[in-house]
Design a protein around this motif. Structure first.
Motif, PDB file in Angstrom:
ATOM      1  N   PRO A   1       1.579  24.502 -94.374  1.00 20.05           N
ATOM      2  CA  PRO A   1       0.597  24.789 -93.312  1.00 20.05           C
ATOM      3  C   PRO A   1      -0.565  25.602 -93.868  1.00 20.05           C
ATOM      4  N   ARG A   2      -1.734  25.260 -93.441  1.00 18.25           N
ATOM      5  CA  ARG A   2      -2.933  25.955 -93.891  1.00 18.25           C
ATOM      6  C   ARG A   2      -2.996  27.320 -93.243  1.00 18.25           C
ATOM      7  N   ARG A   3      -3.145  28.369 -94.063  1.00 12.10           N
ATOM      8  CA  ARG A   3      -3.222  29.725 -93.555  1.00 12.10           C
ATOM      9  C   ARG A   3      -4.679  30.142 -93.382  1.00 12.10           C
ATOM     10  N   LYS A   4      -4.883  31.099 -92.511  1.00 14.29           N
ATOM     11  CA  LYS A   4      -6.237  31.618 -92.279  1.00 14.29           C
ATOM     12  C   LYS A   4      -6.807  32.180 -93.569  1.00 14.29           C
ATOM     13  N   ASP A   5      -5.965  32.840 -94.390  1.00 10.52           N
ATOM     14  CA  ASP A   5      -6.431  33.435 -95.644  1.00 10.52           C
ATOM     15  C   ASP A   5      -6.964  32.384 -96.601  1.00 10.52           C
ATOM     16  N   ASP A   6      -6.373  31.172 -96.559  1.00  9.95           N
ATOM     17  CA  ASP A   6      -6.849  30.101 -97.430  1.00  9.95           C
ATOM     18  C   ASP A   6      -8.281  29.728 -97.097  1.00  9.95           C
ATOM     19  N   ALA A   7      -8.568  29.611 -95.814  1.00  8.89           N
ATOM     20  CA  ALA A   7      -9.923  29.247 -95.382  1.00  8.89           C
ATOM     21  C   ALA A   7     -10.921  30.322 -95.787  1.00  8.89           C
ATOM     22  N   VAL A   8     -10.511  31.602 -95.669  1.00  2.47           N
ATOM     23  CA  VAL A   8     -11.395  32.691 -96.065  1.00  2.47           C
ATOM     24  C   VAL A   8     -11.690  32.620 -97.553  1.00  2.47           C
ATOM     25  N   ALA A   9     -10.640  32.376 -98.357  1.00  6.06           N
ATOM     26  CA  ALA A   9     -10.819  32.317 -99.812  1.00  6.06           C
ATOM     27  C   ALA A   9     -11.767  31.196-100.200  1.00  6.06           C
ATOM     28  N   GLU A  10     -11.670  30.067 -99.522  1.00  6.78           N
ATOM     29  CA  GLU A  10     -12.514  28.925 -99.852  1.00  6.78           C
ATOM     30  C   GLU A  10     -13.965  29.160 -99.453  1.00  6.78           C
ATOM     31  N   ASN A  11     -14.219  30.128 -98.589  1.00  9.44           N
ATOM     32  CA  ASN A  11     -15.578  30.386 -98.118  1.00  9.44           C
ATOM     33  C   ASN A  11     -16.055  31.771 -98.553  1.00  9.44           C
ATOM     34  N   THR A  12     -15.543  32.240 -99.710  1.00 14.85           N
ATOM     35  CA  THR A  12     -15.910  33.542-100.241  1.00 14.85           C
ATOM     36  C   THR A  12     -16.896  33.388-101.392  1.00 14.85           C
ATOM     37  N   TRP A  13     -17.896  34.244-101.423  1.00 19.62           N
ATOM     38  CA  TRP A  13     -18.906  34.254-102.482  1.00 19.62           C
ATOM     39  C   TRP A  13     -18.990  35.650-103.085  1.00 19.62           C
ATOM     40  N   LEU A  14     -19.161  35.703-104.390  1.00 22.10           N
ATOM     41  CA  LEU A  14     -19.415  36.964-105.078  1.00 22.10           C
ATOM     42  C   LEU A  14     -20.917  37.095-105.287  1.00 22.10           C
ATOM     43  N   VAL A  15     -21.505  38.143-104.754  1.00 19.63           N
ATOM     44  CA  VAL A  15     -22.933  38.413-104.887  1.00 19.63           C
ATOM     45  C   VAL A  15     -23.097  39.678-105.730  1.00 19.63           C
ATOM     46  N   VAL A  16     -23.709  39.546-106.886  1.00 21.66           N
ATOM     47  CA  VAL A  16     -23.852  40.671-107.803  1.00 21.66           C
ATOM     48  C   VAL A  16     -25.319  41.083-107.889  1.00 21.66           C
TER      49      VAL A  16
END
Length: 209
Positions: free
Chosen positions: A9-24
């Motif tokens: 089952p797809r977890r909410k955390d998975d969706a967050v990880a897939e839509n995360t960006w690192l801005v430096v």
């Protein structure tokens, strides 16, 4: 990913990880550098974090990090300011990507750009470092230039002033009056990239006024 992973089952955390960006946001540490043109990347990081209501905190990696969402349910931004000097940015950026399990394609680096007029923002993905020590060290550490750059124009030095001296000087009085709008535009550009994609963001920020 195996067959059993596909059935999981797809977890909410998975969706967050897939839509995360690192801005430096690139810059040099210390109060003596805080107002320098070379530190405009860090200034944008500060503006972006304030906009998201996020505070910078010490991190397990050699960086200060603020995390927040562009909008509820929208992209998550991990906004980072490396602890070291500009020419050692690669190690912290590499460590941050590993910590958050992100590919270089999920990295946005905000930096000063001599070849763009002051008060101008331009976007690109990949390419060379153009002599910028921060970009050079990041590309070397990642063994890849496959990341997005938000290029904040600071213009060329006047007369025969050396470029290295120019970037390590504070913005002029006139420039400081225009700086808040420039930082806001650059923060808008970051949000546009993660929300609408690079091409749409380029069309917005590269179009004549």
């Amino acid at each position: 990913m195996g067959f059993l992973d596909l059935l999981r089952p797809r977890r909410k955390d998975d969706a967050v990880a897939e839509n995360t960006w690192l801005v430096v946001g690139l810059g040099n540490p210390g109060a003596q550098y805080a107002g320098n043109r070379h530190n405009v990347g860090e200034m944008v990081a500060d503006a972006l974090a304030a906009r998201l209501g996020a505070a910078f905190k010490t991190h397990k990696t050699p960086a200060r990090v603020a995390e927040g969402f562009v909008r509820p349910g929208g992209p998550k931004l991990v906004i980072a300011k490396p602890n070291g000097y500009m020419n050692t940015s690669g190690g912290p950026v590499s460590a941050l990507l590993k910590f958050y399990s992100l590919a270089p394609s999920r990295l946005i680096v905000v930096h000063d750009e001599l070849d763009i007029p002051f008060d101008t923002v331009r976007l690109k993905h990949g390419g060379g470092h153009g002599g910028h020590n921060g970009l050079r060290d990041i590309a070397k550490a990642l063994d890849s230039g496959d990341f997005t750059r938000v290029r904040v124009g600071i213009g060329r030095p006047p007369g025969r002033q050396d470029a290295a001296d120019f970037v390590l000087k504070d913005f002029s009085g006139t420039e400081r009056g225009m700086l808040p709008n420039l930082l806001s535009d650059a923060a808008d550009a970051v949000e546009a990239v993660v929300s609408d994609g690079l091409v749409a963001a380029q069309q917005r920020f590269h179009s004549p006024a």
